[in-house]
Write a protein that holds these residues in place. Structure first.
Motif, PDB file in Angstrom:
ATOM      1  N   GLY A 110      -4.079  -2.355 -15.295  1.00  0.00           N
ATOM      2  CA  GLY A 110      -4.600  -1.654 -14.117  1.00  0.00           C
ATOM      3  C   GLY A 110      -5.202  -2.594 -13.095  1.00  0.00           C
ATOM      4  O   GLY A 110      -4.999  -2.434 -11.886  1.00  0.00           O
ATOM      5  N   MET A 111      -5.938  -3.595 -13.566  1.00  0.00           N
ATOM      6  CA  MET A 111      -6.548  -4.555 -12.635  1.00  0.00           C
ATOM      7  C   MET A 111      -5.489  -5.428 -11.971  1.00  0.00           C
ATOM      8  O   MET A 111      -5.536  -5.677 -10.774  1.00  0.00           O
ATOM      9  CB  MET A 111      -7.597  -5.402 -13.354  1.00  0.00           C
ATOM     10  CG  MET A 111      -8.843  -4.609 -13.732  1.00  0.00           C
ATOM     11  SD  MET A 111     -10.170  -5.632 -14.370  1.00  0.00           S
ATOM     12  CE  MET A 111      -9.665  -5.813 -16.060  1.00  0.00           C
ATOM     13  N   PHE A 112      -4.523  -5.882 -12.758  1.00  0.00           N
ATOM     14  CA  PHE A 112      -3.461  -6.716 -12.205  1.00  0.00           C
ATOM     15  C   PHE A 112      -2.613  -5.912 -11.225  1.00  0.00           C
ATOM     16  O   PHE A 112      -2.218  -6.414 -10.172  1.00  0.00           O
ATOM     17  CB  PHE A 112      -2.613  -7.301 -13.339  1.00  0.00           C
ATOM     18  CG  PHE A 112      -1.665  -8.366 -12.884  1.00  0.00           C
ATOM     19  CD1 PHE A 112      -2.124  -9.506 -12.229  1.00  0.00           C
ATOM     20  CD2 PHE A 112      -0.310  -8.242 -13.102  1.00  0.00           C
ATOM     21  CE1 PHE A 112      -1.245 -10.497 -11.798  1.00  0.00           C
ATOM     22  CE2 PHE A 112       0.576  -9.219 -12.676  1.00  0.00           C
ATOM     23  CZ  PHE A 112       0.106 -10.342 -12.026  1.00  0.00           C
ATOM     24  N   SER A 113      -2.342  -4.658 -11.562  1.00  0.00           N
ATOM     25  CA  SER A 113      -1.596  -3.777 -10.651  1.00  0.00           C
ATOM     26  C   SER A 113      -2.338  -3.646  -9.323  1.00  0.00           C
ATOM     27  O   SER A 113      -1.723  -3.687  -8.253  1.00  0.00           O
ATOM     28  CB  SER A 113      -1.429  -2.385 -11.266  1.00  0.00           C
ATOM     29  OG  SER A 113      -0.678  -2.426 -12.439  1.00  0.00           O
ATOM     30  N   THR A 114      -3.643  -3.492  -9.403  1.00  0.00           N
ATOM     31  CA  THR A 114      -4.457  -3.345  -8.195  1.00  0.00           C
ATOM     32  C   THR A 114      -4.360  -4.588  -7.326  1.00  0.00           C
ATOM     33  O   THR A 114      -4.106  -4.500  -6.118  1.00  0.00           O
ATOM     34  CB  THR A 114      -5.922  -3.052  -8.570  1.00  0.00           C
ATOM     35  OG1 THR A 114      -5.968  -1.858  -9.367  1.00  0.00           O
ATOM     36  CG2 THR A 114      -6.788  -2.882  -7.340  1.00  0.00           C
ATOM     37  N   ALA A 115      -4.546  -5.750  -7.941  1.00  0.00           N
ATOM     38  CA  ALA A 115      -4.479  -7.007  -7.184  1.00  0.00           C
ATOM     39  C   ALA A 115      -3.092  -7.204  -6.568  1.00  0.00           C
ATOM     40  O   ALA A 115      -2.972  -7.573  -5.392  1.00  0.00           O
ATOM     41  CB  ALA A 115      -4.829  -8.180  -8.096  1.00  0.00           C
ATOM     42  N   GLU A 150      -2.115  -7.305  -2.448  1.00  0.00           N
ATOM     43  CA  GLU A 150      -1.356  -8.403  -1.846  1.00  0.00           C
ATOM     44  C   GLU A 150      -0.048  -7.910  -1.242  1.00  0.00           C
ATOM     45  O   GLU A 150       0.350  -8.355  -0.167  1.00  0.00           O
ATOM     46  CB  GLU A 150      -1.100  -9.505  -2.874  1.00  0.00           C
ATOM     47  CG  GLU A 150      -2.332 -10.313  -3.228  1.00  0.00           C
ATOM     48  CD  GLU A 150      -2.998 -10.940  -2.013  1.00  0.00           C
ATOM     49  OE1 GLU A 150      -2.301 -11.628  -1.224  1.00  0.00           O
ATOM     50  OE2 GLU A 150      -4.205 -10.741  -1.830  1.00  0.00           O
ATOM     51  N   SER A 151       0.617  -6.991  -1.921  1.00  0.00           N
ATOM     52  CA  SER A 151       1.875  -6.445  -1.398  1.00  0.00           C
ATOM     53  C   SER A 151       1.650  -5.688  -0.099  1.00  0.00           C
ATOM     54  O   SER A 151       2.428  -5.818   0.850  1.00  0.00           O
ATOM     55  CB  SER A 151       2.513  -5.511  -2.430  1.00  0.00           C
ATOM     56  OG  SER A 151       2.858  -6.227  -3.579  1.00  0.00           O
ATOM     57  N   SER A 171       2.203  -5.327   5.667  1.00  0.00           N
ATOM     58  CA  SER A 171       1.539  -5.198   6.973  1.00  0.00           C
ATOM     59  C   SER A 171       1.873  -6.369   7.886  1.00  0.00           C
ATOM     60  O   SER A 171       2.166  -6.179   9.070  1.00  0.00           O
ATOM     61  CB  SER A 171       0.024  -5.098   6.790  1.00  0.00           C
ATOM     62  OG  SER A 171      -0.313  -3.976   6.016  1.00  0.00           O
ATOM     63  N   TYR A 172       1.842  -7.582   7.336  1.00  0.00           N
ATOM     64  CA  TYR A 172       2.159  -8.756   8.150  1.00  0.00           C
ATOM     65  C   TYR A 172       3.632  -8.740   8.573  1.00  0.00           C
ATOM     66  O   TYR A 172       3.969  -9.150   9.681  1.00  0.00           O
ATOM     67  CB  TYR A 172       1.829 -10.048   7.404  1.00  0.00           C
ATOM     68  CG  TYR A 172       0.333 -10.233   7.177  1.00  0.00           C
ATOM     69  CD1 TYR A 172      -0.585  -9.956   8.186  1.00  0.00           C
ATOM     70  CD2 TYR A 172      -0.157 -10.664   5.957  1.00  0.00           C
ATOM     71  CE1 TYR A 172      -1.945 -10.107   7.978  1.00  0.00           C
ATOM     72  CE2 TYR A 172      -1.518 -10.827   5.736  1.00  0.00           C
ATOM     73  CZ  TYR A 172      -2.407 -10.543   6.757  1.00  0.00           C
ATOM     74  OH  TYR A 172      -3.745 -10.694   6.550  1.00  0.00           O
ATOM     75  N   ILE A 224      -3.251  -3.590  12.722  1.00  0.00           N
ATOM     76  CA  ILE A 224      -3.091  -4.179  11.392  1.00  0.00           C
ATOM     77  C   ILE A 224      -4.430  -4.705  10.882  1.00  0.00           C
ATOM     78  O   ILE A 224      -4.807  -4.448   9.737  1.00  0.00           O
ATOM     79  CB  ILE A 224      -2.025  -5.300  11.393  1.00  0.00           C
ATOM     80  CG1 ILE A 224      -0.650  -4.745  11.737  1.00  0.00           C
ATOM     81  CG2 ILE A 224      -2.014  -6.050  10.067  1.00  0.00           C
ATOM     82  CD1 ILE A 224      -0.009  -3.873  10.684  1.00  0.00           C
ATOM     83  N   LYS A 225      -5.144  -5.432  11.705  1.00  0.00           N
ATOM     84  CA  LYS A 225      -6.448  -5.961  11.296  1.00  0.00           C
ATOM     85  C   LYS A 225      -7.394  -4.831  10.925  1.00  0.00           C
ATOM     86  O   LYS A 225      -8.114  -4.913   9.929  1.00  0.00           O
ATOM     87  CB  LYS A 225      -7.059  -6.818  12.412  1.00  0.00           C
ATOM     88  CG  LYS A 225      -6.475  -8.190  12.514  1.00  0.00           C
ATOM     89  CD  LYS A 225      -7.202  -9.002  13.562  1.00  0.00           C
ATOM     90  CE  LYS A 225      -6.648 -10.393  13.652  1.00  0.00           C
ATOM     91  NZ  LYS A 225      -7.346 -11.201  14.658  1.00  0.00           N
ATOM     92  N   ASN A 226      -7.404  -3.783  11.722  1.00  0.00           N
ATOM     93  CA  ASN A 226      -8.277  -2.646  11.444  1.00  0.00           C
ATOM     94  C   ASN A 226      -7.906  -1.990  10.112  1.00  0.00           C
ATOM     95  O   ASN A 226      -8.770  -1.682   9.288  1.00  0.00           O
ATOM     96  CB  ASN A 226      -8.193  -1.629  12.589  1.00  0.00           C
ATOM     97  CG  ASN A 226      -9.233  -0.564  12.475  1.00  0.00           C
ATOM     98  OD1 ASN A 226     -10.378  -0.819  12.111  1.00  0.00           O
ATOM     99  ND2 ASN A 226      -8.846   0.659  12.777  1.00  0.00           N
ATOM    100  N   PHE A 227      -6.603  -1.786   9.888  1.00  0.00           N
ATOM    101  CA  PHE A 227      -6.142  -1.192   8.634  1.00  0.00           C
ATOM    102  C   PHE A 227      -6.554  -2.048   7.441  1.00  0.00           C
ATOM    103  O   PHE A 227      -7.116  -1.545   6.456  1.00  0.00           O
ATOM    104  CB  PHE A 227      -4.621  -1.025   8.670  1.00  0.00           C
ATOM    105  CG  PHE A 227      -4.012  -0.757   7.326  1.00  0.00           C
ATOM    106  CD1 PHE A 227      -4.259   0.437   6.657  1.00  0.00           C
ATOM    107  CD2 PHE A 227      -3.181  -1.693   6.726  1.00  0.00           C
ATOM    108  CE1 PHE A 227      -3.699   0.688   5.412  1.00  0.00           C
ATOM    109  CE2 PHE A 227      -2.613  -1.447   5.482  1.00  0.00           C
ATOM    110  CZ  PHE A 227      -2.881  -0.262   4.822  1.00  0.00           C
ATOM    111  N   LEU A 228      -6.286  -3.350   7.511  1.00  0.00           N
ATOM    112  CA  LEU A 228      -6.595  -4.229   6.388  1.00  0.00           C
ATOM    113  C   LEU A 228      -8.102  -4.348   6.154  1.00  0.00           C
ATOM    114  O   LEU A 228      -8.538  -4.495   5.007  1.00  0.00           O
ATOM    115  CB  LEU A 228      -5.965  -5.608   6.599  1.00  0.00           C
ATOM    116  CG  LEU A 228      -4.436  -5.623   6.541  1.00  0.00           C
ATOM    117  CD1 LEU A 228      -3.899  -7.005   6.864  1.00  0.00           C
ATOM    118  CD2 LEU A 228      -3.919  -5.138   5.194  1.00  0.00           C
TER     119      LEU A 228
END
Length: 194
Positions: free
Chosen positions: A71-76, A80-81, A86-87, A100-104
């Motif tokens: 669960g923790m690895f999935s979250t991380a 990142e994905s 977004s980028y 994008i900045k606001n969303f992130l």
């Protein structure tokens, strides 16, 4: 054991661990292809629509993970994905930089404590939904009454791998390859990775 022996043993263990990990990955790939787990295009569209809605409408997105390693690895991995997606959207001129900045900056996550119990139930959902407009649940969600809420709500997305008897195949906002219990090797992080 002196320091030199310790480092030599550590290096040998590391090499053996790498071999075991590669063997496990190959076994996993073979098992995965046997089970023929594919994510439907409609699932991908639903996920990207959720992200688009958050970006365009200035919404907060919360990722609700699980307390175990998967669960923790999935979250991380999902965080990142989402950043990479977004980028990529920014590079394709789909959004301006400020959106994008606001969303992130509003992207957040919650990892419950083991004592909180497994999965997201209605009480936990009501608490976490106060902090976000949209929710992604990882490594749980299809074995609780919360799944019925998610089925009717396009601001919720679930990635799970635990065997479920819930009828979720028609729901584009729920990905769980283990609906019949035949998937022997499965992880939540695999769903995120796909």
């Amino acid at each position: 054991m002196n320091l030199k022996e310790f480092f030599e043993a550590s290096k040998e263990n590391n090499n053996n661990n790498k071999k075991e990990i590669l063997e496990y990955i190959n076994q996993f790939k073979n098992k995965e292809s046997e089970n023929n787990f594919k994510i439907k295009k409609s699932n991908v569209r639903a996920f990207l629509t959720l992200l688009d809605d958050c970006i365009q409408n200035n919404k907060k997105l919360l990722i609700y993970g699980d307390y175990d390693v998967d669960g923790m690895f999935s979250t991380a991995l999902l965080i990142e994905s989402i950043k990479n997606i977004s980028y990529a959207m920014l590079k394709n001129n789909e959004y301006d930089v400020s959106k994008i900045k606001n969303f992130l900056s509003k992207l957040s996550f919650k990892i419950p404590k083991r004592l909180d119990g497994y999965g997201l139930n209605i009480d936990k959902y009501e608490k976490v939904s106060k902090f976000a407009d949209c929710l992604i649940v990882l490594d749980s969600g299809t074995n609780t009454e919360f799944c019925d809420i998610a089925k009717k709500n396009n601001t919720i997305f679930i990635f799970d791998h635990h065997y479920t008897k819930q009828d979720i195949e028609k729901n584009d906002n729920i990905i769980n390859p283990n609906i019949n219990g035949d998937l022997k090797i499965s992880t939540g992080v695999n769903n995120c990775f796909k």
